[in-house]
Every structure is written in C-alpha cells, then in structure tokens.
Design a protein around this motif. Sequence first.
Motif, PDB file in Angstrom:
ATOM      1  N   GLU A 188       0.830  -1.216   0.000  1.00 13.49           N
ATOM      2  CA  GLU A 188       0.000   0.000   0.000  1.00 13.49           C
ATOM      3  C   GLU A 188       0.858   1.257   0.000  1.00 13.49           C
ATOM      4  O   GLU A 188       0.556   2.237  -0.672  1.00 13.49           O
ATOM      5  CB  GLU A 188      -0.887   0.028   1.258  1.00 13.49           C
ATOM      6  CG  GLU A 188      -2.040  -0.920   1.201  1.00 13.49           C
ATOM      7  CD  GLU A 188      -3.138  -0.454   0.258  1.00 13.49           C
ATOM      8  OE1 GLU A 188      -3.363   0.761   0.153  1.00 13.49           O
ATOM      9  OE2 GLU A 188      -3.763  -1.318  -0.373  1.00 13.49           O
ATOM     10  N   THR A 189       1.930   1.222   0.783  1.00 13.78           N
ATOM     11  CA  THR A 189       2.728   2.446   0.925  1.00 13.78           C
ATOM     12  C   THR A 189       3.484   2.765  -0.353  1.00 13.78           C
ATOM     13  O   THR A 189       3.797   3.920  -0.621  1.00 13.78           O
ATOM     14  CB  THR A 189       3.716   2.310   2.098  1.00 13.78           C
ATOM     15  OG1 THR A 189       4.309   1.019   2.038  1.00 13.78           O
ATOM     16  CG2 THR A 189       3.023   2.494   3.420  1.00 13.78           C
ATOM     17  N   GLN A 191       2.233   2.102  -3.401  1.00 16.19           N
ATOM     18  CA  GLN A 191       1.215   2.724  -4.260  1.00 16.19           C
ATOM     19  C   GLN A 191       0.901   4.142  -3.794  1.00 16.19           C
ATOM     20  O   GLN A 191       0.587   5.021  -4.592  1.00 16.19           O
ATOM     21  CB  GLN A 191      -0.056   1.885  -4.238  1.00 16.19           C
ATOM     22  CG  GLN A 191       0.115   0.530  -4.882  1.00 16.19           C
ATOM     23  CD  GLN A 191      -0.922  -0.441  -4.379  1.00 16.19           C
ATOM     24  OE1 GLN A 191      -2.097  -0.139  -4.323  1.00 16.19           O
ATOM     25  NE2 GLN A 191      -0.473  -1.607  -3.973  1.00 16.19           N
ATOM     26  N   ASN A 192       1.013   4.359  -2.484  1.00 14.90           N
ATOM     27  CA  ASN A 192       0.730   5.692  -1.965  1.00 14.90           C
ATOM     28  C   ASN A 192       1.701   6.745  -2.498  1.00 14.90           C
ATOM     29  O   ASN A 192       1.402   7.933  -2.508  1.00 14.90           O
ATOM     30  CB  ASN A 192       0.767   5.689  -0.433  1.00 14.90           C
ATOM     31  CG  ASN A 192       0.395   7.040   0.130  1.00 14.90           C
ATOM     32  OD1 ASN A 192      -0.620   7.606  -0.259  1.00 14.90           O
ATOM     33  ND2 ASN A 192       1.232   7.592   0.978  1.00 14.90           N
ATOM     34  N   VAL A 195      -0.122   8.590  -5.046  1.00 17.01           N
ATOM     35  CA  VAL A 195      -1.122   9.507  -4.492  1.00 17.01           C
ATOM     36  C   VAL A 195      -0.410  10.704  -3.856  1.00 17.01           C
ATOM     37  O   VAL A 195      -0.773  11.863  -4.072  1.00 17.01           O
ATOM     38  CB  VAL A 195      -2.000   8.786  -3.441  1.00 17.01           C
ATOM     39  CG1 VAL A 195      -3.009   9.749  -2.841  1.00 17.01           C
ATOM     40  CG2 VAL A 195      -2.686   7.597  -4.072  1.00 17.01           C
ATOM     41  N   PHE A 196       0.594  10.395  -3.083  1.00 16.67           N
ATOM     42  CA  PHE A 196       1.327  11.453  -2.391  1.00 16.67           C
ATOM     43  C   PHE A 196       1.846  12.494  -3.381  1.00 16.67           C
ATOM     44  O   PHE A 196       1.697  13.698  -3.189  1.00 16.67           O
ATOM     45  CB  PHE A 196       2.496  10.809  -1.636  1.00 16.67           C
ATOM     46  CG  PHE A 196       3.172  11.743  -0.695  1.00 16.67           C
ATOM     47  CD1 PHE A 196       2.714  11.887   0.606  1.00 16.67           C
ATOM     48  CD2 PHE A 196       4.254  12.495  -1.101  1.00 16.67           C
ATOM     49  CE1 PHE A 196       3.339  12.759   1.474  1.00 16.67           C
ATOM     50  CE2 PHE A 196       4.872  13.371  -0.241  1.00 16.67           C
ATOM     51  CZ  PHE A 196       4.415  13.508   1.060  1.00 16.67           C
ATOM     52  N   ASN A 200      -1.024  15.858  -4.314  1.00 16.61           N
ATOM     53  CA  ASN A 200      -0.608  16.966  -3.461  1.00 16.61           C
ATOM     54  C   ASN A 200       0.260  17.936  -4.254  1.00 16.61           C
ATOM     55  O   ASN A 200       1.484  17.770  -4.333  1.00 16.61           O
ATOM     56  CB  ASN A 200       0.166  16.429  -2.249  1.00 16.61           C
ATOM     57  CG  ASN A 200      -0.717  15.560  -1.376  1.00 16.61           C
ATOM     58  OD1 ASN A 200      -1.652  16.027  -0.763  1.00 16.61           O
ATOM     59  ND2 ASN A 200      -0.442  14.266  -1.373  1.00 16.61           N
ATOM     60  N   LEU A 374       9.701   9.513   3.189  1.00 15.59           N
ATOM     61  CA  LEU A 374       8.533   8.654   2.999  1.00 15.59           C
ATOM     62  C   LEU A 374       8.908   7.290   3.548  1.00 15.59           C
ATOM     63  O   LEU A 374       9.780   6.620   3.006  1.00 15.59           O
ATOM     64  CB  LEU A 374       8.194   8.558   1.511  1.00 15.59           C
ATOM     65  CG  LEU A 374       7.753   9.879   0.892  1.00 15.59           C
ATOM     66  CD1 LEU A 374       8.046   9.901  -0.589  1.00 15.59           C
ATOM     67  CD2 LEU A 374       6.286  10.102   1.136  1.00 15.59           C
ATOM     68  N   LEU A 376       8.238   3.560   4.137  1.00 15.27           N
ATOM     69  CA  LEU A 376       7.420   2.497   3.565  1.00 15.27           C
ATOM     70  C   LEU A 376       7.258   1.332   4.526  1.00 15.27           C
ATOM     71  O   LEU A 376       6.306   0.574   4.434  1.00 15.27           O
ATOM     72  CB  LEU A 376       8.017   2.031   2.242  1.00 15.27           C
ATOM     73  CG  LEU A 376       8.254   3.162   1.215  1.00 15.27           C
ATOM     74  CD1 LEU A 376       8.798   2.611  -0.063  1.00 15.27           C
ATOM     75  CD2 LEU A 376       6.983   3.929   0.938  1.00 15.27           C
ATOM     76  N   GLU A 380       4.777   3.115   8.766  1.00 10.83           N
ATOM     77  CA  GLU A 380       4.471   3.718   7.476  1.00 10.83           C
ATOM     78  C   GLU A 380       3.900   5.121   7.635  1.00 10.83           C
ATOM     79  O   GLU A 380       3.025   5.351   8.463  1.00 10.83           O
ATOM     80  CB  GLU A 380       3.452   2.846   6.730  1.00 10.83           C
ATOM     81  CG  GLU A 380       3.973   1.483   6.335  1.00 10.83           C
ATOM     82  CD  GLU A 380       3.864   0.418   7.422  1.00 10.83           C
ATOM     83  OE1 GLU A 380       3.553   0.781   8.585  1.00 10.83           O
ATOM     84  OE2 GLU A 380       4.095  -0.761   7.124  1.00 10.83           O
ATOM     85  N   TYR A 406       0.391   6.251   9.208  1.00 13.86           N
ATOM     86  CA  TYR A 406      -0.827   5.559   8.763  1.00 13.86           C
ATOM     87  C   TYR A 406      -1.563   4.911   9.916  1.00 13.86           C
ATOM     88  O   TYR A 406      -2.771   4.971  10.032  1.00 13.86           O
ATOM     89  CB  TYR A 406      -0.454   4.461   7.776  1.00 13.86           C
ATOM     90  CG  TYR A 406      -0.480   4.915   6.361  1.00 13.86           C
ATOM     91  CD1 TYR A 406      -1.655   4.906   5.637  1.00 13.86           C
ATOM     92  CD2 TYR A 406       0.674   5.370   5.760  1.00 13.86           C
ATOM     93  CE1 TYR A 406      -1.681   5.333   4.337  1.00 13.86           C
ATOM     94  CE2 TYR A 406       0.667   5.800   4.461  1.00 13.86           C
ATOM     95  CZ  TYR A 406      -0.512   5.774   3.746  1.00 13.86           C
ATOM     96  OH  TYR A 406      -0.532   6.207   2.470  1.00 13.86           O
ATOM     97  N   PHE A 413      -2.986  -2.780   6.863  1.00 14.25           N
ATOM     98  CA  PHE A 413      -2.997  -2.890   5.399  1.00 14.25           C
ATOM     99  C   PHE A 413      -3.221  -4.333   4.962  1.00 14.25           C
ATOM    100  O   PHE A 413      -2.779  -5.256   5.646  1.00 14.25           O
ATOM    101  CB  PHE A 413      -1.626  -2.521   4.822  1.00 14.25           C
ATOM    102  CG  PHE A 413      -1.211  -1.125   5.094  1.00 14.25           C
ATOM    103  CD1 PHE A 413      -2.067  -0.068   4.839  1.00 14.25           C
ATOM    104  CD2 PHE A 413       0.053  -0.861   5.587  1.00 14.25           C
ATOM    105  CE1 PHE A 413      -1.666   1.222   5.069  1.00 14.25           C
ATOM    106  CE2 PHE A 413       0.463   0.428   5.818  1.00 14.25           C
ATOM    107  CZ  PHE A 413      -0.396   1.474   5.569  1.00 14.25           C
TER     108      PHE A 413
END
Length: 481
Positions: A188-189, A191-192, A195-196, A200, A374, A376, A380, A406, A413
């Motif tokens: 998940e992290t 893939q984030n 998004v991050f 943003n 970041l 991971l 996380e 998170y 997750f």
Amino acid sequence: MDPHVFVLFGATGDLAALKLFPALYRVSQRDGAPPPAVIGVGRSDWDDTTLQDAAVDALTEADVDEGEAREWAESALRYARVEAYDQLGPVFETAEALEAERGLDGNRVYYLALPPSTFPGTITALGEYEEDRGTVGEHVPDDAPWVRLVIEKPFGHDLASAQELNRIVHEHFPENAVYRIDHFLGKETVQNLLVFRFANAFFESAWSRRDVERVEITVAETNDAAGRAGYFDGVGTMRDMIQNHLTQLFSLTAMEPPARLDAEGIRREKIKVLRSTRTARSNETVLGQYGPGAGHDEGYRDHEGVPEDSRTDTFAAVRLHLDNWRWQGVPFVLRTGKRMAERLTEIAVVFRRPPITLFQASGGCDPERNVLRLRLQPNEGFTLSFDVKTPGDGFGVSTRELSFRYEDTFGPFPDAYETLLRDVAEGDPTLFVHAEEAEEAWRIYHAVLDNTDIEVHPYESGGWGPDAAGRLVEAPPPEES
Ligand code: NDP
C-alpha cells in the motif's frame, strides 16, 4: 472477478506457505469473489490431504481460525503431482476435471512459484497446451476463456537472460496475459507514492531539479543470509534487491504524471524513467559483505554453504543519474543491505538549501535543508523536517519534524500478495512489471554486475554498511554523462 482455476506451481514450497495460501484465502473472502478452485502442483509425493493440511498450517500461522482454514482448504484445494515441471499432463487433467465438476468456463491463472531454472520449460509446456486449447495464439475467438501467467522474481539474472526469458514467454503468451511479480508494488505504501506525489500539488511542484538536491532510497534489513546460502551466494543484493525492488521505488519516485491512471499510463512513464537513466558505473557503486558484530559471531563467509572467498554482496549502494528535464544533475542513491542496524524502507527527498544562509544552527543541527522522508516500512507514513526559530536564542534555528503515521489513522494494510492476487484475478496488470521494464532495469546495472574490479568492503553486522557508501551521498555528482 470471473470464476477461474488457480494453478499454483511450487505449492510444496516456502512462498506458498508463507504468503500464497494466506493471500488466496483472503482474496476468496472478499465480497463477490467466486468459490475458489486451486490446484497445487509439485513433484513431492503429496496428495489432496497433504496439501490441505499444509495450507491449514499456513493459514493458522497467519491467524486464520483453524476451523475456517480447514473448511476453505478442503473445498478449494486439489493436488496434481508431476514428474518434472515441463511434463504437465496431470495438471491439465486435474484442471479439466475440476472445471467439469464445477461447471467452470476454462479461465485459468498459472502462478509460477518455482526456482527460476524451471521457468522456460514450464512456460513452454503451458504455452503449447494453451495454443491447443485456443486461448492464445493467432486466432483467439472473442469468447475464448482467459489465461494469465504469473511469474515470480527473479526475472532473469542479467540483461541477456531476461531478454531470452521474454522471448520464450512471448513465443506463446501476449504481454497483456503476463504478470511479472515484484511484490514491493503490492505494498500500500508504495502505491501511496503515486497519491502522495500526484494528489498533493504542494509536493509535486517542488519535485524536480529546481528544488531537490538528491534522493536517497534505502531498504535496510536486519535479517541475514544464513540458511539461504544455496540461493543467495552468487546472486547478492545487487540482483536480489537493487535491480528489482529499489529500481521500482526509483522509477515511481522519478516518473512524470501519467496521462491516465491505468496500467499502460503508469508503465509507460516508468519505462521512460528507466530509459533515461545512465548505466551505473563501477566508481559510483559500493559493495559490502557483513562480518561478525552486534552479537553475531559469524559473518557471511562463516555461514554453511558459503565459500570462504565468496565475493557475494550483502550490501550494495549505487548512485544513478537521469538525463531528463526534471532530474538532470540530481543524484539518486539506492542502497540496501543485510544485518543492518534496523529494518527500514524509506525514500528521503533532500531539498536544496536557500541560496543564502542567514541563520545559525542551534544544537548542532543542519539548518535550512528540508528533508521529506517517505517511510514504507515499518511505521508507514512520512515526516518533513523544517526549521524553526529557537525561542530566546536570537535568530538561532533548530530543525523539527511534521509527521504522519498511517497506523494512527487507518487500520492494518492488506498484505502485498493479497493485493497482487486480487489484481491478477481481476485482470489488472498495473502493479506488475512490463517486459520492457524488466529488461531496462537489467540494462542499467549490466556494467556493475559480476564486475570484479569493484571492491567488496567488509562491514560490521548491526551497522549501516561500509563507510565507503557514505561518499556516494556526500560527493558531488560527476560532470560527464
Ligand atoms: P522453494 O525453494 O521453496 O521451491 C518451491 C518448490 O519448487 C519446491 O517446493 C519444490 O517443489 C520445487 N523445487 C525446488 N527446487 C527445485 C528444482 N531444483 N527443480 C525443480 N523444482 C524444484 O522456493 P520458494 O517457494 O521460496 O520460492 C518460489 C519462487 O518465489 C522463486 O522464484 C523465488 O525467487 C520467489 N520468491 C520467494 C520468496 C520467499 O519468501 N520464499 C520471496 C519472494 C520471491 P517439489 O519438490 O514438490 O517439486
């Protein structure tokens, strides 16, 4: 998710027990998932019951209630024994019988959780059978069942072998039926990261050579290679970690925004990053091998099965350079090692200092350099360091952190393999490695793999690797391309 038969090659192995049975179970518990039909394949003298017992053990180990695990295993699992992985008659007979019994349409996933030496023979045998079945080849009817081929890592051991493996795969299977696993992409992290970056605008506008001085990508492991020498010796961290996992993190960090958030859009941008990355050079590569330390009496060469003159790297660090508009002149340092001080996977984006330094640091900190970390795993989340005025200290500056975890906001997750198996079942290849990505990633490292001119530095267990790796971060990037 269409009903299908999931054929697991290597069902008697470690990965099946550790990850794949729990992931198959969890995928089948999701709303709308069809009843699972799994065929475990092995050469071992097992039968349905042995396989089901092994799966129940694996599931209870993964905290599944024993009664539920048993019910699932007995309804889902069948065993097909083969003499060798290129003689697959018993697999096809079992699959056809299961399909007839359950009224299935013939859709299949073939998952190769096998030693890579078996990949070519297994893929060829599967391809020939599927051509006869009319699911792959030149004239596949629109209503033919679908077939998906999942290939575990490592995909080749250098550029030439990856190209050859792709050739064998493509002789029978179209690229859109092939799912090359890099399980980091299922996290998940990871893939984030997309998004991050792309949700943003604040970060994205600073995400380039104008504001970023360097990027450091670290995967530190506390485990070692004891008991795995048969696999690990001669492979090393450059092949086992840098070429795949860290290079995936690198391309996700450096890629341009995709035109669309789908497999083609994302893979296209990742491939562009790899193509614009210069071939790694020996004078920007540091290799290491752990010795004793931190309570370990044995170093790497003392493990059973490791030759006393082994050059296998248990630590590798490499500085990469991209020739593109966004990243020209910004070094990316990738590093990973075993028996390190702590378990940590992190991407650190180190921003440039302001052009003129007005302030003094208090307490020995490094003023006016923002670092975005970041994380991971574990813990996380992310932290952003920034400078504040130290109260009552003139214009003294100290560095503090803004942070997000998170765990404080969301529940646990899903495991990476659960995400990846669900995506295979749904036919979404976004989180899998494209043929060209696999080859480009090997191309980047081809000059430093097996290069005996590169010294292998000993380092103490429980530290952060050889001191020589520090110079990759500190030294200015070289001028020439
Ligand atoms: P194993 O060594 O446990 O092998 C899996 C199965 O393959 C064995 O149970 C055995 O089944 C068969 N096998 C083993 N050696 C040979 C051989 N020389 N020739 C033919 N068959 C053989 O592997 P793992 O389960 O650990 O890994 C499977 C794949 O997943 C590999 O590609 C690995 O790189 C990858 N992987 C593994 C991870 C892990 O944590 N284990 C993590 C990430 C990736 P049988 O004797 O019954 O035929």
